[in-house]
Structure formats: C-alpha cells, structure tokens
Design a protein around this motif. Structure first.
Motif, short mmCIF file in Angstrom:
data_model
loop_
_atom_site.label_atom_id
_atom_site.label_comp_id
_atom_site.label_asym_id
_atom_site.label_seq_id
_atom_site.Cartn_x
_atom_site.Cartn_y
_atom_site.Cartn_z
N GLN A 251 2.46 -1.55 14.78
CA GLN A 251 2.59 -1.52 13.32
C GLN A 251 2.12 -0.17 12.79
O GLN A 251 1.01 0.28 13.07
CB GLN A 251 1.82 -2.67 12.67
N THR A 252 2.99 0.45 12.01
CA THR A 252 2.87 1.88 11.74
C THR A 252 2.30 2.21 10.38
O THR A 252 2.64 1.57 9.39
CB THR A 252 4.29 2.49 11.86
N TYR A 253 1.48 3.24 10.35
CA TYR A 253 0.95 3.79 9.09
C TYR A 253 1.40 5.24 9.02
O TYR A 253 1.17 6.03 9.93
CB TYR A 253 -0.59 3.70 9.12
N ALA B 194 5.28 2.07 3.82
CA ALA B 194 4.91 0.95 2.93
C ALA B 194 3.39 0.78 2.93
O ALA B 194 2.79 0.56 1.87
CB ALA B 194 5.58 -0.34 3.39
N LEU B 195 2.78 0.89 4.08
CA LEU B 195 1.32 0.72 4.12
C LEU B 195 0.63 1.88 3.40
O LEU B 195 -0.36 1.69 2.69
CB LEU B 195 0.83 0.59 5.57
N ASN B 196 1.15 3.08 3.57
CA ASN B 196 0.58 4.22 2.81
C ASN B 196 0.71 3.96 1.31
O ASN B 196 -0.22 4.20 0.54
CB ASN B 196 1.32 5.51 3.20
N GLY C 36 1.48 -1.54 -4.13
CA GLY C 36 1.92 -2.16 -2.88
C GLY C 36 3.38 -2.54 -2.99
O GLY C 36 4.16 -1.93 -3.73
N GLU C 37 3.75 -3.58 -2.28
CA GLU C 37 5.18 -3.93 -2.21
C GLU C 37 5.71 -4.49 -3.53
O GLU C 37 6.92 -4.54 -3.73
CB GLU C 37 5.41 -4.91 -1.06
N ALA C 38 4.84 -4.89 -4.43
CA ALA C 38 5.32 -5.36 -5.73
C ALA C 38 5.92 -4.21 -6.53
O ALA C 38 6.73 -4.42 -7.43
CB ALA C 38 4.16 -5.99 -6.51
N MET D 165 -3.78 -15.29 2.80
CA MET D 165 -2.32 -15.35 2.66
C MET D 165 -1.74 -13.93 2.51
O MET D 165 -2.47 -12.97 2.37
CB MET D 165 -1.94 -16.20 1.44
N GLY D 166 -0.43 -13.85 2.53
CA GLY D 166 0.23 -12.58 2.25
C GLY D 166 0.69 -11.85 3.50
O GLY D 166 0.36 -12.23 4.63
N THR D 167 1.47 -10.82 3.27
CA THR D 167 2.10 -10.09 4.37
C THR D 167 1.07 -9.29 5.17
O THR D 167 1.03 -9.37 6.40
CB THR D 167 3.18 -9.14 3.81
N GLU E 57 -3.96 -16.12 -4.57
CA GLU E 57 -3.46 -17.44 -4.14
C GLU E 57 -4.23 -17.91 -2.91
O GLU E 57 -4.40 -19.09 -2.70
CB GLU E 57 -2.01 -17.26 -3.65
N GLY E 58 -4.58 -16.95 -2.07
CA GLY E 58 -5.30 -17.29 -0.85
C GLY E 58 -5.73 -16.01 -0.16
O GLY E 58 -4.90 -15.15 0.11
N VAL E 59 -7.04 -15.91 0.10
CA VAL E 59 -7.55 -14.69 0.74
C VAL E 59 -6.84 -14.43 2.07
O VAL E 59 -6.59 -13.30 2.45
CB VAL E 59 -9.09 -14.82 0.94
N ALA F 94 -0.74 -6.92 -7.46
CA ALA F 94 -0.59 -6.54 -6.05
C ALA F 94 -0.15 -7.78 -5.30
O ALA F 94 -0.74 -8.18 -4.29
CB ALA F 94 -1.91 -6.00 -5.52
N THR F 95 0.89 -8.41 -5.83
CA THR F 95 1.33 -9.71 -5.32
C THR F 95 2.34 -9.59 -4.17
O THR F 95 2.88 -10.60 -3.73
CB THR F 95 1.96 -10.54 -6.46
N GLY F 96 2.60 -8.38 -3.69
CA GLY F 96 3.46 -8.20 -2.53
C GLY F 96 4.94 -8.37 -2.84
O GLY F 96 5.35 -8.50 -3.99
#
Ligand SMILES: Cc1cc2nc3c(=O)[nH]c(=O)nc-3n(C[C@H](O)[C@H](O)[C@H](O)COP(=O)(O)OP(=O)(O)OC[C@H]3O[C@@H](n4cnc5c(N)ncnc54)[C@H](O)[C@@H]3O)c2cc1C
Length: 662
Positions: free
Chosen positions: A64-66, A442-444, A427-429, A53-55, A49-51, A212-214
């Motif tokens: 912000q944790t990994y 979540a990032l892992n 990912g989050e999807a 864009m997104g979370t 949708e947009g490079v 991978a739409t989040g």
C-alpha cells in the motif's frame, strides 16, 4: 464545549456546541483533529460512525503506497515538478496540486515521527519506488497496511491530547444558513439510544466542520472498499456544496469473498483466468480475446503494475478488465486459478514476450505452477488469503471489476474549504483528483488536505463556541421533521423493501450501468428511479425496528450521492468525455474487439481533459457543467516577502478572540 437541551415534541434532545467538529476517523479525520489542537484550537471534537470503520483502517494492498516528494538518491525532484505531475492527470486544479506537493514532506515526516514504519536505508533515506502515473520514484510503503498504521499512529496522538471523540455517532444532516455552515444533526447508533424516544438524535453546533467521511463507497455493489465504508457526501451536496469530477472513479480487479485488489504479483505469476457458467461449465477464456495466448499473458502480466482500469490502455492491459466485466455481465463467475498454468506456457517461458520472461527469470520464478511462483515471490500474498480462509493452492479465487476509489468528491479551494463557508472536506470526501492520479497520492491528500483545512480555520477565524437562539430554533425545526419522518417509517409494520435490500438494488444498478462501463440510457432510467424514491422517501420507507434507522438515513444520503454522480456521468457522456475511469457505451462507436460488440464505446479524447466537471443541486435536481481548471499558481518566492506574509498570516494563531475573519 457548551451543552444544553431543547425539547422537541415533548422529547428532550441534547444540543452540544463546539468551535470545530471533525467528522470521520480515517487518515484525514484523525489528522485534522490532531493539527487543530497543535494550531491552538482546543475546543474541537471528532465524531465518527465507528473508530474502527472506514477505508483507511480496514483496507490495504500488496504494497500500500504513499506518494510524496522524493527524499532519497540523487535524481532530484521539486515541489513544482510534483505539482505538475499531479496536475497533468487531467481535470485537476493547479492550486490544490501545488498544495499537495508542497505539503507532502511535512505530512510524511510527521507520520514517520509518529511511528509509521516507512523504511529507510542505513543512512536514513526514505528510498522510493515508482508507482502508476509517476515519472519518478516518489512512492513508499509501510507494507500492505500502510493506511491502518497511519490511523493508529494519528489516533494515539489525538488521544494523548485528550481531544473528545464521539464514537458510534453518525452525522446525517448539515445545517446551513446563508451559505455558512452552522451545525449538524447526528444520531447515536447504540441500540439503547436508537430505541429511546429521541432515537439517538442530537444537535451539534459548530461553525467550522471538517468533513472527512471518505469516499461514497456505498454507491457501488461491486466494490473493494471495506464493507464498513459507505460515505456520507450526500448531506453536503444536499446542503448546496458543489461536487467536482464526481464521474471520476477508479475501478479494477479485486477478489470478491475477501475484498482485496489482485494487483502486482497476483497477476505477474500468470494465473489461469477461468469463467464458470451458471450451469457449472468451466473454460479458460483469456486466449479467446487475443491474437495469441502469449499476447494474453503479456497483458495479464502488465495488469500487475497497471492495476486501475484506464481508457488510455484499452488496447493494452485494461482490455483484461473489459473482458472480465464482459464475462460477468453474461452471468458467468470469473476466477483466477493459481493451481494450473494458463495456455501459452506449455513450453515454459520461452515463447513469452521478453518483458515477461526476463521478469520471471530475474525473480527466480520458474516454478511449474502459478501458486508455486507466487509462494516464491510473495509468500505474504498467499498467507493473506489463507488468513481469510482461502487456500490458493487448492481453490480458484473469484474476482470481479470493482470500484476502489473516488477521484472526484466535494469541490474545494486551495484551503480545502467547500463552496459552503466553514465547511471543509478532506481526504477522499474532497474531489482534488481528475481522471488519473499517481498511485499513493490519495493517502498524501488525506494528510495535506486535513492540514490545510485546520490551518485555514486556525489562521483566519476566532475560536467560537455558542448556541444562539436563531440556530436553536432552526435546529429544533429540523429535529422535529426528523422525528416525524422516523415515526412514519416505524409505524408501518409490514411491507416495503428492507433498507439493505433497497440499497443493494440501487448499488447493483450503479455497478452495472454507471461503473467502469456507462450506458447513458440506463443511467437516465436509474436516475429517474432514484428521484422517485427520494421524492417519497420517508412516506414509503419501512423500517421494522429502530436499529434500522441508520441504514435508512444512509440510503437516503447514498441515493442523493448517486444522483449527483449520475448527473456528472451523463454530462460527461454527452460531451464524449470518456477519459480515465469510465467507458461510455454507445451504439455507433469503435469496437474494442469483435468478440465484444456491446463494448462499442465512444473513443477517449485525443488529449487529456483540462476542465473540471462541477455538479450542483438546482431546484431539486443536480446539474453538471464543465469549468476550466485553476492553473498552477506562481507563488511569491522572495524569502523576505514570504516570511513577512507568513508572520502576518499566523499573527493570531491560538489567541482566542483576537482575530476577525479575513
Ligand atoms: C483496496 C484499496 C486499496 C487502496 N490502496 C491505496 C494506496 O495504495 N495508496 C493510496 O494513496 N490510496 C489507496 N487507497 C485509497 C485510500 O486508502 C483512501 O482514499 C483513504 O484511506 C481515505 O481516507 P479518508 O480518511 O478520506 O476516509 P476513510 O478512511 O474512509 O474514513 C472515513 C471515516 O468517516 C467515517 N464516517 C463516514 N460517514 C460518517 C458519518 N456520516 N458520520 C460520522 N462518521 C462518518 C467512517 O466511519 C470513517 O471513520 C486504497 C483504497 C482501497 C479501497
């Protein structure tokens, strides 16, 4: 890549065929495309949708944790221990937990090597810290913008490889035949394309798609997701993919004007919580809900490191979330005021619980206002708001309980394949978490899930790029239906709710009745309303110009997602499953506090749930049912055997046309 054109109602529609399509440009999408290439699948595209864009690209937090396997010190750790910790959140499949643990080092080191600045000590160890639901010190961070750095590093890698990127392109319908994904319909969202006779419509042919739409952030009005993230899970659910744990979300306190979690030091410096009535009357409210102001301050302090709302902490720090929700539900606006001390600090820190006083003492944070303490402990936190035109020294910060993360999502197997063959979710999807997850996992998961999906495609299928006749005619029929629907919506020049207003109403109701607090009666009504709207969606839709088409399609997708989420929530409420993220309000429950009668709730289950909640579309409606989790597997551990299996699994990697599906 193959390209041709099909004519639908006299309008030429471009058809593009590729071997594999990745949809989305967050941490998961970039990584999927990158791995596909490295594993020898060269005919791929990334559609987004947009490079920007997104979370991943647009969010962050204090630190912000990994989350990954421990890579420093002498305390020890193991893949199985980490898998157990992911699994023990409740409602998590053992095989995905094991894969997320096993893939964490490989994924993390890749990012570090690509230049994400994860700090090391002088000897090169990635020193960790402890995060929520983490028994060790597995977490690390590259700062407040870890996920942005990840997308930037991965995007550079993808661009260096020359993988085609379709920017400003929204995928809105999956084409599935006999349980196998065949392709998708997409829309180019540039103004010129939307105004053209085809309205930007394109047909994409791909037998492997990584979604991978989040997270479906647009389900909620009160949200700390970035505005540019709305999600697109509905198209997969509509195509027949099962959802998993769709009732499981993370909610917590966040600022409203600029969306940011108010965790960590923002709470630990003890700002004053004030509520302002619609008439403008202001009062400090936290002490009203606790036995003493000092107890209120202890809970506020703990909120700093127990940020997400958790039903297990209802008598602890999560009471703060309930109180804030209660105040906003009354119509008040709630603020954290850093300008003045709260009640309980009249005599300095001496009256406070030792946990709080020693933290402030050890941090040298004994300044006389919360603002000065924040400036001392975390000047970047002050700067961040300043850069968004909020001066914490001069004005209070408006906050709310907001949705932050979807722990559930599309049901996937241990290769992140959904219940539709060839359709993967990463990912989050994907719904790989249950009611709780360690902070940073979540990032892992974005990295491991996308790697597993790419590996599965590369190891088990032939590269395949074709446009068969049967596909073309089915896709042309879908395209014709789309054009007809859009022309109908465009032909009504007046009346009807504009798409953004339509979404606002539904998302507001979700925030009020199907968020941190869940009211079964109201959820049922909302579901009925959504069902009605979807039933005559295009007939009653009204778009005033072609630029609104993407919003309309997004609304439809969100309404489908909301219905699936509501189905899971209602099922969970019925069976008293109130663990983790949502509190079911009921008529005859225990009360959290006499001052919060409407917060009567069904008490959390005495032990963590070890079932999943699966949701599926059946005869036009969603139904949800519990299913046991898959246990943690006990994989083969004899090296020679594993080696032989590995060679066998990867025998055909990169050899086009050499392998058959297994
Ligand atoms: C405030 C906040 C703080 C967080 N902090 C942490 C943390 O500390 N640790 C942690 O592990 N997690 C954290 N998370 C969660 C984590 O950031 C996300 O889960 C993760 O970034 C999601 O990555 P993703 O690649 O799955 O999706 P996203 O980054 O959301 O990317 C989705 C992509 O898909 C695109 N897209 C969507 N629909 C379509 C469509 N129909 N067609 C084409 N493209 C589409 C979007 O434009 C976007 O590019 C936080 C989240 C928030 C909101």
């Amino acid at each position: 890549m193959l390209q041709e054109t099909v004519t639908v109602n006299g309008i030429p529609i471009p058809v593009t065929a590729v071997d594999t399509a990745v949809i989305g440009s967050g941490c998961a999408g970039w990584n999927a495309a990158d791995w596909l290439y490295d594993l020898g699948r060269r005919d791929c595209i990334l559609v987004t949708e947009g490079v920007s864009m997104g979370t991943s690209r647009n969010t962050g937090s204090d630190k912000q944790t990994y989350y990954k396997l421990t890579l420093s010190g002498g305390a020890g750790d193991s893949v199985m221990e980490m898998a157990n910790d992911l699994f023990s959140g409740g409602g998590v499949n053992g095989d995905t937990a094991l894969a997320e643990a096993a893939g964490s080092v490989r994924s993390f080191i890749k990012l570090a090597n690509l230049g994400v600045p994860f700090p090391t000590d002088v000897f090169g160890s990635f020193v960790g810290y402890r995060t929520d639901h983490d028994p060790r010190q597995r977490a690390t961070s590259a700062g407040p913008l870890t996920s942005r750095y990840m997308t930037e590093a991965l995007e550079d890698s993808v661009r260096r490889k020359g993988i085609p990127i379709w920017d400003n392109t929204m995928v809105f319908r999956l084409l599935v035949s006999e349980g196998q994904v065949e392709g998708a319909l997409c829309l180019s969202t540039s103004p010129a394309a939307l105004s053209s006779p085809s309205h930007g419509l394109g047909i994409l042919r791909a037998k492997h798609i990584i979604l991978a739409t989040g997270g479906p952030a647009g389900c909620y009005l009160h949200s700390v997701y970035p505005e540019s993230q709305t999600g697109m899970s509905g198209m997969a659910l509509e195509a027949g993919a099962a959802g998993c744990n769709l009732n499981q979300w993370q909610y917590g306190l966040a600022s409203v004007k600029f969306r940011w979690n108010v965790s960590g030091t923002y709470q630990q410096v003890l700002p004053r919580y004030i509520a302002v009535t619609p008439e403008g009357r202001e009062r400090e409210f936290l002490p009203e809900y606790f036995a003493s102001p000092e107890e209120a301050l202890l809970m506020e302090f703990r909120k700093g490191y127990e940020w997400p709302f958790d039903t297990e902490k209802l008598k602890g720090s999560s009471r703060i979330d309930c109180i804030v929700q209660h105040e906003t539900a009354k119509g008040n606006r709630v603020f954290m005021d850093f300008r003045r001390n709260p009640s309980g600090l009249e005599d300095g820190i001496s009256a406070l619980d030792q946990e709080v006083s020693s933290y402030l003492q050890n941090s040298g944070a004994l300044q006389d206002t919360p603002f000065k303490r924040l400036l001392h402990m975390n000047p970047q936190a002050v700067e961040l708001y300043k850069s968004h035109s909020i001066d914490l020294e001069k004005e209070p910060l408006e906050i709310r309980v907001c949705a932050q993360h979807h722990n559930g999502g599309l049901a996937v197997d241990s290769n992140w394949q959904t219940t539709i063959k060839g359709l993967y979710a990463a990912g989050e999807a994907a719904g790989t978490f249950g009611s709780r997850r360690p902070g940073g996992s979540a990032l892992n998961s974005t990295q491991v899930g996308s790697l597993r999906a790419a590996e599965h495609i590369a190891c088990t299928t032939c590269p395949e790029t074709d446009i068969p006749e049967a596909f073309l005619s089915a896709a042309a029929a879908e395209a014709a239906a789309f054009l007809q629907n859009i022309e109908a919506a465009l032909s009504k020049k007046e009346g009807g709710n504009p798409p953004l207003q339509q979404r606002h109403q539904a998302a507001e109701a979700m925030s009020l009745f199907a968020g941190m607090l869940r009211c079964p009666k109201k959820m049922k009504k909302l579901d009925e309303m959504l069902q009605k709207q979807l039933h005559s969606f295009f007939v009653s839709a009204c778009v005033h110009n072609p630029q609104e088409i993407p919003f309309l399609l997004k609304n439809r997708d969100l309404f489908i997602t909301m219905r699936a989420v509501l189905s899971a929530m209602m099922q969970a409420a019925e069976t008293l499953q109130t663990q983790g993220s949502g509190l079911v309000t009921a008529e005859n429950g225990e009360s959290i506090h006499p001052l919060l009668p409407e917060f009567s709730y069904l008490p959390p289950l005495p032990q963590r749930e070890n079932r999943l909640l699966l949701t599926k579309l059946r005869n036009g409606s969603f139904s949800s049912q519990f299913s046991p989790v898959r246990p943690i597997p006990e994989p083969e551990s004899w090296f020679e055997t594993v080696w032989a299996q590995y060679r066998e699994r990867r025998k055909f990697l990169g050899q086009s046309g050499a392998t058959k599906e297994k």
